[in-house]
Each structure stands twice: as C-alpha cells, then as structure tokens.
Design an enzyme around this catalytic site. Structure first.
Site, short mmCIF file in Angstrom:
data_model
loop_
_atom_site.label_atom_id
_atom_site.label_comp_id
_atom_site.label_asym_id
_atom_site.label_seq_id
_atom_site.Cartn_x
_atom_site.Cartn_y
_atom_site.Cartn_z
CG ASP A 140 13.65 30.84 27.76
OD1 ASP A 140 12.61 30.29 28.16
OD2 ASP A 140 13.93 31.03 26.56
CG HIS B 269 21.14 27.97 26.22
ND1 HIS B 269 21.77 29.00 25.55
CD2 HIS B 269 19.83 28.29 26.25
CE1 HIS B 269 20.88 29.92 25.20
NE2 HIS B 269 19.69 29.51 25.62
CG HIS C 275 16.24 35.33 29.16
ND1 HIS C 275 15.63 36.06 28.16
CD2 HIS C 275 16.80 34.25 28.57
CE1 HIS C 275 15.81 35.44 27.00
NE2 HIS C 275 16.50 34.34 27.22
#
Length: 235
Positions: free
Chosen positions: A55, A109, A201
């Site tokens: 991500d 986001h 991430h």
C-alpha cells in the site's frame, strides 16, 4: 423509534437509536467485516501460495522494492494513491513492466474521513485514482482497497458499477505504526497460511527490511508469492 420514545420511555428509544447506529458503524469501522458487501480476505489455492499487497505508493523506494522482489522471485500488487501515481507515472509503468499489478488505494488516501464520506466523494476518490493508473498502464485497476480498510454503505455500490472488488487482507504487520522490522514480520507471519493476502506498506524507513524478513522467511518455508485471479478470491 418515535413510538418507543412516546410510549415506552426515553431510555428505550435511546437504546434503539444506539443499536441502529451500531449496526452501521460496526461494519464501517471494522475492516474485513462483510455486512455491507463482500470484502476479499483470501484466495483459493491448493499450493503454498500467498498474495503480497503493498500500500501507499509509488514512493521513492519503489525501485528498491522491485529489486527486492526480483531477487526473491516475488509477484505482488501495489495499491497506489492516485495523486502519487499521477506524479510518478514512470514508477507505475515500471511496476507493470516488471510483472506486477496495480490496485486502487483511493486518490488522496483520506484516512480519517473516507469512512464517513458521501457518495460523490467516494466516487471521486475511486475514479481519479483509476484515471491516473489508466493513463499510464492503459487500463484502470479492477481491485480497490479502502484507506485503512474502512468503508461505508456507499463504497460497494460504486465499486459494483465499475466492476471492481474490495480487497481486504488475511495478515498485516501494522507497519504503518510499528517501526521494528522483526516485530512487523512476526505479526505478519503468525497469520500466514496458503491463500493468505498479506498487507504491507512502502515508503517508510523500515519498509524494505520488514519486507525482506517476511519474504525470506516464507520462501524458506516453501511459499510462493503470486497474484491470484478474480475467480480465486474469497470473502
């Protein structure tokens, strides 16, 4: 509800009001809960396969992440932010050219507000990211991951109109909060099983060492890192 307030006293009415709100807030604020629609949390496989998802990119460490994946023969999906994809199209292009896939992680986001966003904003966040990816990769993503996994009743209808699916996870390392690569890897690895979706991430100081610990351990245990097809995905 009004009848309860009128006939059965204030406390009963407040109780019904609280319950009705809880029935909406629980699936909204709990990632992977299926009440509002299907959230893909694993995939069918008869082998020791896992799906690694990354991500919050593309970021400055994208090429280093791709080099790490090459060393371990890993295929993964990068859930990108639309604004970053638009700013760094060369990185999106390289992700695809090196054999990986792209997912939609919203345009900006909005981690603190996406869960309560109205339909128009949900649509804007999804569509602008799709447009940014399609401009580089030639087609929009077919998978969406909500910011911090939180969704509301407006998300699934919009995704269905776009023929997209909501992707959750089986295992995550909380690497957006934790900073110790060993602790992160331990959290991921404890929930790994064949068909698991791993959430990690990029763009953080500890991203690369955390990823390498997870990948090296699972490789030693005989796992392969694959990108499943839609027919394999399970809620």
């Amino acid at each position: 509800m009004l009848a309860l307030f009128w006939r059965h006293a204030y406390v009963a009415g407040v109780g019904v009001l609280a319950l009705s709100h809880a029935l909406v807030l629980y699936p909204t604020l709990r990632p992977n809960v299926q009440w509002l629609g299907a959230v893909m949390t694993r995939f069918r496989t008869d082998r020791k396969d896992v799906w690694l998802t990354i991500d919050d990119g593309p970021t400055d460490d994208t090429r280093a992440v791709l080099d790490l994946f090459d060393r371990y023969n890993v295929k993964a999906t990068f859930f990108v932010k639309g604004v970053l994809a638009a700013s760094h199209p060369e990185l999106v292009r390289e992700i695809v050219q090196r054999g990986h896939t792209i997912g939609n992680h919203s345009n900006t986001h909005p981690a603190g507000t996406f869960w309560c966003a109205p339909p128009a904003r949900i649509a804007r966040e999804v569509d602008l990211c799709n447009d940014a990816v399609a401009a580089v990769a030639g087609e929009p993503p077919r998978w969406f991951r909500a910011p911090v996994g939180l969704k509301n009743p407006f998300v699934h209808p919009h995704l269905e109109r776009r023929a997209m699916r909501l992707i959750g996870w089986t295992a995550r390392g909380y690497d957006a909060v934790l900073t110790d690569p060993d602790a992160i890897a331990k959290r991921v690895l404890r929930d790994v099983k064949p068909g698991a979706i791993l959430l990690m991430h990029q763009g953080l100081r500890h991203s690369l060492p955390s990823l390498e610990r997870v990948i090296a351990t699972l490789r030693a245990e005989g796992y392969a890192f694959v990108v499943p097809n839609d027919a394999q995905l399970i809620a």
